[in-house]
Motif scaffolding. Structure first.
Motif, PDB file in Angstrom:
ATOM      1  N   LEU A 180      31.875  20.518 -44.044  1.00  9.63           N
ATOM      2  CA  LEU A 180      32.459  20.079 -43.378  1.00  9.63           C
ATOM      3  C   LEU A 180      33.474  19.687 -43.606  1.00  9.63           C
ATOM      4  O   LEU A 180      33.610  19.916 -44.657  1.00  9.63           O
ATOM      5  N   PRO A 181      34.870  19.355 -42.853  1.00 10.22           N
ATOM      6  CA  PRO A 181      35.136  19.033 -42.070  1.00 10.22           C
ATOM      7  C   PRO A 181      34.958  20.639 -41.361  1.00 10.22           C
ATOM      8  O   PRO A 181      35.951  21.313 -41.662  1.00 10.22           O
ATOM      9  N   ARG A 182      35.422  21.631 -39.988  1.00 11.88           N
ATOM     10  CA  ARG A 182      35.260  22.291 -39.418  1.00 11.88           C
ATOM     11  C   ARG A 182      36.338  22.134 -37.569  1.00 11.88           C
ATOM     12  O   ARG A 182      35.543  20.749 -37.453  1.00 11.88           O
ATOM     13  N   LEU A 183      37.575  21.851 -38.009  1.00 14.97           N
ATOM     14  CA  LEU A 183      38.255  21.787 -37.193  1.00 14.97           C
ATOM     15  C   LEU A 183      38.352  23.563 -36.237  1.00 14.97           C
ATOM     16  O   LEU A 183      38.938  24.270 -37.041  1.00 14.97           O
ATOM     17  N   LEU A 184      37.941  23.808 -35.226  1.00 10.61           N
ATOM     18  CA  LEU A 184      38.368  24.931 -34.502  1.00 10.61           C
ATOM     19  C   LEU A 184      38.972  24.845 -32.997  1.00 10.61           C
ATOM     20  O   LEU A 184      38.490  23.438 -32.379  1.00 10.61           O
ATOM     21  N   ALA A 227      40.148  21.806 -28.623  1.00 15.14           N
ATOM     22  CA  ALA A 227      39.920  21.632 -29.652  1.00 15.14           C
ATOM     23  C   ALA A 227      38.658  20.991 -30.359  1.00 15.14           C
ATOM     24  O   ALA A 227      38.635  20.141 -29.472  1.00 15.14           O
ATOM     25  N   TYR A 228      37.565  21.365 -31.186  1.00 15.32           N
ATOM     26  CA  TYR A 228      36.365  20.287 -31.865  1.00 15.32           C
ATOM     27  C   TYR A 228      36.730  20.058 -33.096  1.00 15.32           C
ATOM     28  O   TYR A 228      37.168  20.950 -33.475  1.00 15.32           O
ATOM     29  N   SER A 229      36.265  19.274 -33.520  1.00 16.43           N
ATOM     30  CA  SER A 229      36.302  18.376 -34.810  1.00 16.43           C
ATOM     31  C   SER A 229      34.949  17.796 -34.934  1.00 16.43           C
ATOM     32  O   SER A 229      34.111  17.419 -34.467  1.00 16.43           O
ATOM     33  N   PHE A 230      34.033  18.982 -36.012  1.00 19.00           N
ATOM     34  CA  PHE A 230      32.634  18.517 -37.127  1.00 19.00           C
ATOM     35  C   PHE A 230      32.838  17.339 -38.157  1.00 19.00           C
ATOM     36  O   PHE A 230      33.554  17.954 -38.680  1.00 19.00           O
ATOM     37  N   ASP A 231      32.777  16.452 -38.486  1.00 17.53           N
ATOM     38  CA  ASP A 231      32.285  16.204 -39.185  1.00 17.53           C
ATOM     39  C   ASP A 231      30.709  14.968 -39.752  1.00 17.53           C
ATOM     40  O   ASP A 231      30.124  14.682 -38.784  1.00 17.53           O
ATOM     41  N   LEU A 232      31.273  14.939 -41.227  1.00 19.23           N
ATOM     42  CA  LEU A 232      29.377  13.891 -41.534  1.00 19.23           C
ATOM     43  C   LEU A 232      29.457  12.530 -40.898  1.00 19.23           C
ATOM     44  O   LEU A 232      28.843  12.146 -41.221  1.00 19.23           O
ATOM     45  N   ASP A 233      30.416  12.486 -40.953  1.00 19.67           N
ATOM     46  CA  ASP A 233      30.483  10.534 -40.421  1.00 19.67           C
ATOM     47  C   ASP A 233      32.431  10.015 -40.309  1.00 19.67           C
ATOM     48  O   ASP A 233      32.632  10.637 -39.774  1.00 19.67           O
ATOM     49  N   TYR A 234      31.781   8.916 -39.938  1.00 19.36           N
ATOM     50  CA  TYR A 234      32.794   7.980 -38.861  1.00 19.36           C
ATOM     51  C   TYR A 234      34.072   8.290 -39.301  1.00 19.36           C
ATOM     52  O   TYR A 234      35.638   8.744 -38.819  1.00 19.36           O
ATOM     53  N   ALA A 235      33.891   8.088 -41.142  1.00 21.79           N
ATOM     54  CA  ALA A 235      35.364   8.540 -41.504  1.00 21.79           C
ATOM     55  C   ALA A 235      36.392   9.422 -41.186  1.00 21.79           C
ATOM     56  O   ALA A 235      37.271   9.708 -41.223  1.00 21.79           O
ATOM     57  N   SER A 271      40.295  13.306 -39.103  1.00 26.14           N
ATOM     58  CA  SER A 271      40.088  14.242 -37.875  1.00 26.14           C
ATOM     59  C   SER A 271      41.140  13.728 -36.597  1.00 26.14           C
ATOM     60  O   SER A 271      41.945  14.667 -36.238  1.00 26.14           O
ATOM     61  N   TYR A 272      40.581  13.298 -36.173  1.00 23.91           N
ATOM     62  CA  TYR A 272      41.339  12.369 -34.942  1.00 23.91           C
ATOM     63  C   TYR A 272      42.412  11.845 -35.314  1.00 23.91           C
ATOM     64  O   TYR A 272      43.742  12.543 -34.129  1.00 23.91           O
ATOM     65  N   ASN A 273      43.021  11.722 -36.030  1.00 21.86           N
ATOM     66  CA  ASN A 273      44.345  11.872 -36.546  1.00 21.86           C
ATOM     67  C   ASN A 273      45.083  11.893 -36.179  1.00 21.86           C
ATOM     68  O   ASN A 273      46.326  12.733 -36.403  1.00 21.86           O
ATOM     69  N   LYS A 274      44.473  13.720 -37.373  1.00 26.89           N
ATOM     70  CA  LYS A 274      45.379  15.438 -37.498  1.00 26.89           C
ATOM     71  C   LYS A 274      45.781  15.381 -36.020  1.00 26.89           C
ATOM     72  O   LYS A 274      46.821  16.007 -36.076  1.00 26.89           O
ATOM     73  N   PHE A 275      45.252  14.714 -35.064  1.00 34.83           N
ATOM     74  CA  PHE A 275      44.954  15.680 -33.565  1.00 34.83           C
ATOM     75  C   PHE A 275      46.180  15.123 -33.197  1.00 34.83           C
ATOM     76  O   PHE A 275      47.112  15.076 -32.220  1.00 34.83           O
ATOM     77  N   PHE A 276      45.916  13.479 -33.456  1.00 33.56           N
ATOM     78  CA  PHE A 276      47.681  12.935 -32.884  1.00 33.56           C
ATOM     79  C   PHE A 276      48.515  13.538 -33.350  1.00 33.56           C
ATOM     80  O   PHE A 276      49.056  12.831 -32.307  1.00 33.56           O
ATOM     81  N   MET A 280      31.282  14.326 -34.636  1.00 25.83           N
ATOM     82  CA  MET A 280      32.641  15.420 -33.087  1.00 25.83           C
ATOM     83  C   MET A 280      33.515  14.286 -32.381  1.00 25.83           C
ATOM     84  O   MET A 280      33.672  13.385 -31.940  1.00 25.83           O
ATOM     85  N   GLY A 281      34.936  15.188 -32.225  1.00 28.54           N
ATOM     86  CA  GLY A 281      35.919  14.939 -31.097  1.00 28.54           C
ATOM     87  C   GLY A 281      35.914  16.537 -30.377  1.00 28.54           C
ATOM     88  O   GLY A 281      36.152  17.254 -31.198  1.00 28.54           O
ATOM     89  N   SER A 282      36.848  16.054 -29.498  1.00 30.20           N
ATOM     90  CA  SER A 282      37.365  17.153 -28.573  1.00 30.20           C
ATOM     91  C   SER A 282      38.606  16.444 -28.005  1.00 30.20           C
ATOM     92  O   SER A 282      39.614  15.672 -27.931  1.00 30.20           O
ATOM     93  N   TYR A 283      39.587  17.875 -27.769  1.00 32.50           N
ATOM     94  CA  TYR A 283      41.366  17.391 -28.240  1.00 32.50           C
ATOM     95  C   TYR A 283      41.666  18.722 -26.822  1.00 32.50           C
ATOM     96  O   TYR A 283      41.579  19.705 -27.165  1.00 32.50           O
TER      97      TYR A 283
END
Ligand code: ATP
Ligand code: MG
Length: 438
Positions: free
Chosen positions: A128-132, A160-168, A173-178, A313-316
Motif C-alpha cells: 500500500l498505497p494503491r491508486l487505480l 479512481a479508487y485509493s487503498f491505504d492502511l490507515d486514515y492518515a 491519497s484524498y489530498n492528491k486527488f484534490f 478506501m476513497g473514490s474519485y
C-alpha cells in the motif's frame, strides 16, 4: 481536414428539444446525436473534444501517481450483493440477465469491482498505497435524463479508487486527488470550486464536489466570492510532499452544496457582499469512505503486527462526457461555442472565401500543409457563401480563424481572427503562419 469531406452535420435552426445552451450548441455543431433518452452517439467533432478532455484527465491522474486499468461495463450482481448495494441502488441500476439466468448489471460505478480485484491480489500493508483508475462508460437509469450529455443515462466517467492502511494514508491519497482535480479543471479552462459535500452515513468532512458556477446547473450552491478569483495552477504540485497545507488553503473559505449548507455558519463566516448563492454543475466528486466496502467484501491486508486490517478506501469521479457540456456552458456567446485551446476539436479553421479560385486554393493548401505539423487544422473548402462560412466557424468555436480571400491575397494579406476576443488582424501570410506556430 477538409470540411467538404468532414462529417459535421450542422443545424441552422435551434433544435426544439434542447433546453440549455450547451445542448443546443452541441446538436447544432453536429457534435452528438441522441440515440434514445439520455444516450448519445458522438460524431467526429464531439468525439475529438471528448478525447481531448479524456487525455488531460488521464495525464493529471498519471502525474498524481494513479495507475490506469480498464474494468468492464458489465458486472456480476453477486459482487453487489456482497456490499449490500444490489438492493439499495434501486431503479437507477440497469439489471440484465444472461442466457444462463445469471444476474448481471451495467455498472453505474465500480467500487465493488475494484475491491474484488484488490482483495484477490494484495496481501500486505507493504503493497500500500494503491491508486487505480479507469475511464469507462457508466449507465444510470436516471429518472429525468436531460440537458443532453450533462445528465445522460450512458456517460463517460473517470473513476479512481485509493487503498491505504490507515486514515492518515487515506487522507494523503484524498489530498492528491484534490490537487489533481484543481489542476485538471484549470487546464480545461474552468474555474471549479471545491465544495463541502454530503458524506452520508460515512460522516466526517472528507467529501468535496468540484462545481462550476452556472445558472443552468442542477445543484444549488453557496460560497465565498473569493473562490472565483483563485489561481488554481499557480504552483506545481509535488505529490510526494505533505499536501495538507495546499488543501487547507483552498478549503479555508466557505463553500458548500445545498445538502451541506448551513446558513448560520455562512453568515458568520462570509461578509454579506461576498456571499454567493447560485447554481452550479458538478464536474467531479472526491469521497473518503473508510472501510465500508473493504469490511463488507473482506478486502484486508496483513498489517505491520501481523493482524488483518480492512483497508481504508476513497473514490474519485470526474464526469468526462458531462465536461463537454459544462465547458460550453462556461464558454460561449450568441454566435456559438468558444473552445479553450486545450480541448478545441481543431486549433485553426481556415476559411477559403473563394474555393475554386486558383490563388485562394493554393494559399489555403499551403497554410494547411505548413500549419499541419504543429496544429490541427480544419479547412473550409466548400462553396458556401462567405456569411455562412463565418457563421459555421463561429458556431464550432475553433480558437483561430484564418480567412483567405482573393482581394486580400492580391494585396498580400490574410485575416486572422481570435474566436475568444473577436479581434481581427490583417497580416501577411508569413506573419500569420508565424503567429500560429511556435
Ligand atoms: P449527480 O449529483 O449529478 O447525479 P452523482 O453525485 O450521482 O451526480 P457521482 O457518483 O459523484 O455522481 O459521479 C461522479 C461524476 O460523474 C459526477 O461528479 C458527474 O460529473 C458525473 N455524472 C454523474 N451522473 C451523471 C450523469 N447522469 N450524466 C453525466 N455525468 C454524470
Ligand atoms: Mg457526486
Amino acid at each position: 481536414m477538409r470540411l467538404s469531406q468532414y462529417f459535421m452535420p450542422t443545424l441552422k435552426e435551434n433544435p426544439s428539444e434542447a433546453q440549455i445552451v450547451s445542448h443546443r450548441l452541441m446538436l447544432r455543431a453536429g457534435m452528438v446525436r441522441q440515440s434514445s433518452a439520455g444516450i448519445y452517439s458522438w460524431l467526429p467533432l464531439g468525439f475529438r473534444v471528448l478525447k481531448k478532455i479524456e487525455a488531460i484527465v488521464r495525464q493529471e491522474q498519471n502525474m498524481a501517481g494513479c495507475q490506469e486499468l480498464l474494468m468492464p461495463t458489465i458486472q456480476p450482481a453477486d459482487l453487489w450483493r456482497e456490499s449490500g448495494r444490489y438492493e439499495d441502488y434501486g431503479r437507477e441500476m440497469l439489471r440484465i440477465t444472461d442466457r444462463h439466468e445469471r444476474d448481471m448489471l451495467y455498472g453505474p460505478t465500480n467500487e465493488e469491482q475494484i475491491t474484488d480485484i484488490f482483495r484477490q491480489s494484495v496481501r500486505s500493508y507493504r503493497d500500500l498505497p494503491r491508486l487505480l483508475y479507469h475511464i469507462q462508460w457508466k449507465f444510470r437509469d436516471e429518472v429525468r435524463p436531460r440537458f443532453g450529455v450533462m445528465r445522460g443515462r450512458e456517460f463517460l466517467m473517470k473513476d479512481a479508487y485509493s487503498f491505504d492502511l490507515d486514515y492518515a494514508g487515506a487522507k494523503h491519497s484524498y489530498n492528491k486527488f484534490f490537487a489533481a482535480y484543481l489542476r485538471t479543471f484549470a487546464r480545461l479552462g474552468l474555474t471549479a470550486i471545491p465544495m463541502a459535500a454530503d458524506t452520508g452515513p460515512i460522516g466526517g468532512d472528507l467529501s468535496h464536489e468540484f462545481i462550476i458556477l452556472a445558472d443552468t446547473g442542477e445543484s444549488e450552491v453557496h460560497c465565498h466570492a473569493d473562490y472565483l478569483d483563485f489561481e488554481p495552477l499557480a504552483t506545481e504540485v509535488d505529490y510526494d510532499s505533505d499536501l495538507e497545507p495546499f488543501v487547507t488553503e483552498r478549503t479555508r473559505l466557505y463553500a458548500a452544496t445545498d445538502e451541506k449548507h448551513d446558513q448560520a455558519t455562512f453568515e458568520a463566516e462570509v461578509p454579506e457582499a461576498k456571499r454567493v448563492n447560485t447554481r452550479g454543475i458538478e464536474v467531479g466528486h472526491i469521497f473518503y469512505f473508510g472501510s465500508k466496502y473493504s469490511e463488507a467484501m473482506g478486502a484486508t491486508v496483513q498489517g505491520p503486527d501481523g493482524e488483518a486490517v480492512a483497508v481504508e478506501m476513497g473514490s474519485y469521479g470526474v464526469g468526462v462526457s458531462r465536461l463537454v457540456g459544462a465547458i460550453i456552458e462556461a464558454s460561449h456567446d450568441e454566435a456559438g461555442i468558444i473552445w479553450p485551446e486545450s480541448v478545441a476539436p481543431f486549433d485553426v479553421g481556415i476559411v477559403n472565401l473563394k474555393a475554386g479560385d486558383e490563388a485562394c486554393d493554393a494559399a489555403c493548401e499551403d497554410f494547411q500543409y505548413k500549419l499541419g505539423a504543429e496544429r490541427q487544422v480544419l479547412l473550409d473548402d466548400t462553396s458556401e457563401r462567405a456569411g455562412a462560412k463565418f457563421a459555421t466557424m463561429d458556431l464550432i468555436g475553433l480558437p483561430w480563424q484564418l480567412v483567405v480571400g482573393p482581394r486580400g491575397l492580391k494585396s498580400g494579406t490574410v485575416e486572422l481572427k481570435s474566436r475568444a476576443s473577436g479581434e481581427r488582424e490583417e497580416l501577411s501570410p508569413e506573419s500569420a503562419l508565424a503567429r500560429l506556430t511556435s
